[in-house]
Design a protein around this motif. Structure first.
Motif, short mmCIF file in Angstrom:
data_model
loop_
_atom_site.label_atom_id
_atom_site.label_comp_id
_atom_site.label_asym_id
_atom_site.label_seq_id
_atom_site.Cartn_x
_atom_site.Cartn_y
_atom_site.Cartn_z
N LYS A 127 0.67 -1.25 -0.11
CA LYS A 127 0.05 0.02 -0.12
C LYS A 127 0.79 1.19 0.02
CE LYS A 127 -0.51 -0.11 4.98
NZ LYS A 127 -1.48 -0.41 6.29
N VAL A 128 0.20 2.27 -0.16
CA VAL A 128 0.90 3.85 -0.20
C VAL A 128 0.05 4.47 0.66
CG1 VAL A 128 1.70 5.57 -1.44
CG2 VAL A 128 1.73 3.64 -2.50
N GLU A 129 0.55 5.12 1.53
CA GLU A 129 -0.40 5.78 2.78
C GLU A 129 0.20 7.28 2.56
OE1 GLU A 129 -1.14 2.92 6.56
OE2 GLU A 129 0.93 3.72 6.58
N LEU A 130 -0.85 8.20 2.59
CA LEU A 130 -0.63 9.88 3.01
C LEU A 130 -0.38 10.00 4.31
CD1 LEU A 130 -0.75 12.43 1.95
CD2 LEU A 130 -3.28 12.66 2.47
N VAL A 131 0.95 10.50 4.74
CA VAL A 131 1.27 10.58 6.30
C VAL A 131 1.20 11.93 6.41
CG1 VAL A 131 2.36 8.33 6.27
CG2 VAL A 131 3.69 10.30 5.54
N LYS A 132 1.41 12.88 5.43
CA LYS A 132 1.30 14.23 5.87
C LYS A 132 0.82 15.00 4.89
CE LYS A 132 4.53 18.25 7.16
NZ LYS A 132 3.89 18.32 8.47
N GLU A 133 -0.32 16.05 5.22
CA GLU A 133 -0.79 17.11 4.38
C GLU A 133 -0.90 18.42 5.15
OE1 GLU A 133 -4.77 17.01 1.40
OE2 GLU A 133 -4.97 15.79 3.29
N GLU A 134 -0.24 19.36 4.46
CA GLU A 134 -0.39 20.83 4.79
C GLU A 134 -0.36 21.77 3.79
OE1 GLU A 134 2.81 23.35 7.36
OE2 GLU A 134 3.15 21.09 7.45
N PRO A 135 -1.63 22.57 3.92
CA PRO A 135 -1.72 23.66 2.94
C PRO A 135 -1.06 24.94 3.05
CG PRO A 135 -3.56 23.75 4.50
CD PRO A 135 -2.74 22.62 4.80
N GLU A 136 -0.69 25.80 2.31
CA GLU A 136 0.05 27.08 2.64
C GLU A 136 1.37 26.62 2.72
OE1 GLU A 136 -1.19 30.17 1.94
OE2 GLU A 136 -3.36 29.14 1.72
N PHE A 137 2.06 25.85 2.16
CA PHE A 137 3.57 25.18 2.30
C PHE A 137 4.18 25.65 1.02
CE2 PHE A 137 6.95 22.52 2.49
CZ PHE A 137 7.06 22.26 4.05
N TYR A 138 5.14 26.79 1.40
CA TYR A 138 5.80 27.38 0.31
C TYR A 138 7.49 27.02 0.35
CZ TYR A 138 1.38 29.51 -0.31
OH TYR A 138 0.17 29.77 -0.38
N ASP A 139 7.84 26.41 1.11
CA ASP A 139 9.15 25.91 1.41
C ASP A 139 9.48 24.52 0.86
OD1 ASP A 139 9.98 28.49 2.37
OD2 ASP A 139 9.18 27.84 4.45
N ASP A 140 10.90 24.12 0.94
CA ASP A 140 11.16 22.82 0.53
C ASP A 140 11.15 21.87 2.03
OD1 ASP A 140 11.37 22.99 -2.22
OD2 ASP A 140 13.73 23.47 -1.64
N TYR A 141 10.41 20.69 1.79
CA TYR A 141 10.38 19.81 2.95
C TYR A 141 11.52 19.15 3.26
CZ TYR A 141 8.26 16.56 6.19
OH TYR A 141 7.89 15.71 7.26
N ASN A 142 12.20 19.30 4.30
CA ASN A 142 13.54 18.45 4.48
C ASN A 142 13.42 17.82 5.89
OD1 ASN A 142 14.82 19.32 1.96
ND2 ASN A 142 14.90 21.31 3.01
N PRO A 143 12.82 16.74 6.13
CA PRO A 143 12.65 16.24 7.33
C PRO A 143 13.97 15.40 7.72
CG PRO A 143 11.41 15.00 5.83
CD PRO A 143 11.89 16.19 5.08
N THR A 144 14.12 15.01 8.86
CA THR A 144 15.20 13.71 9.16
C THR A 144 14.58 12.47 8.82
OG1 THR A 144 14.60 13.98 11.61
CG2 THR A 144 16.30 15.49 10.94
N SER A 145 15.23 11.33 9.08
CA SER A 145 14.57 10.01 9.02
C SER A 145 13.79 9.99 10.33
CB SER A 145 15.90 9.06 9.19
OG SER A 145 16.71 9.05 7.78
#
Length: 238
Positions: A127-145
């Motif tokens: 399967k594929v799961e949606l784990v994050k959804e955030e509107p008004e997001f204008y930067d690059d998303y760079n999370p840690t592991s």
């Protein structure tokens, strides 16, 4: 012709005398060791049997499944930007950028002209799961592991196998092998998913392996009115 007759007793004596030879045997000759590969090293083995014995055995394990699906094949390539032509309303025109994060995570930046929505997906074998959804997001998303691992599932985006009649969350696979027209290309092997948003409204998505989502529709029809459809269709990929 006269035959010479020898008495049986004499014959036996002659035979016993022959067996009583005490002549000493000479020393045994040493066995000659021939080098490997010599043409004189002849064996009774069949050459075909020798070759078969030298072939390595296949490692034990699960045989590959030709029907196995790669979840990543339902997303655009890393770093690509897809343009979607919109019909029916202003915000139906989309620009979607695909960004591969850590292994098994994909981020989509969906710009509809009014806002940019960040969507992060976690990929698994089934399967594929949606784990994050955030509107008004204008930067690059760079999370840690660690930050990615802490994300909890919001909904199920896809669940395999994608066979007609299968349902996950509020989505149902209503057709496979469908033909779908887009400004970019006419696809002939699309998978169609539907979700009933309300009694009179339906969301529909078209997926193609190797591309991902190529078209989406919002269809509504109030009683006594004509059907109204908002459509976003793949137009180009950069």
């Amino acid at each position: 012709m006269k035959r010479l007759l020898i008495p049986g007793g004499l014959t036996l004596m002659l035979l016993l005398g022959g067996c009583g030879d005490d002549t000493p045997e000479g020393p045994e000759e040493p066995e000659v060791q021939l080098p490997p590969g010599s043409d004189t090293n002849v064996t009774d083995e069949d050459p075909e049997d020798v070759e078969e014995a030298e072939e390595p055995e296949e490692p034990a394990g699960k045989e590959p499944d030709s029907d196995e699906i790669d979840p990543l094949s339902f997303f655009m390539d890393d770093g690509t930007t897809a343009q979607f032509e919109g019909e029916g309303m202003e915000f139906a025109t989309l620009t979607i950028r695909t960004d591969y994060l850590e292994e098994d995570y994909v981020a989509l930046y969906e710009d509809n002209g009014g806002t940019t929505i960040l969507k992060v997906y976690r990929l698994a074998d089934d399967k594929v799961e949606l784990v994050k959804e955030e509107p008004e997001f204008y930067d690059d998303y760079n999370p840690t592991s660690e930050e990615l691992e802490e994300l909890e599932a919001v909904s199920t985006y896809l669940e395999f196998p994608l066979e007609e009649g299968n349902t996950f969350d509020d989505r149902t696979v209503v057709e496979t092998g469908a033909t779908v027209e887009t400004p970019y290309e006419t696809f002939k092997d699309a998978i169609v998913l539907e979700s009933e948003e309300s009694e009179n409204a339906t969301n529909r998505w078209y997926f193609v392996e190797g591309y991902g989502e190529v078209k989406r529709e919002f269809i509504t029809q109030e009683e006594g009115e004509e059907e109204f459809t908002v459509t976003s269709s793949l137009e180009s990929i950069e």
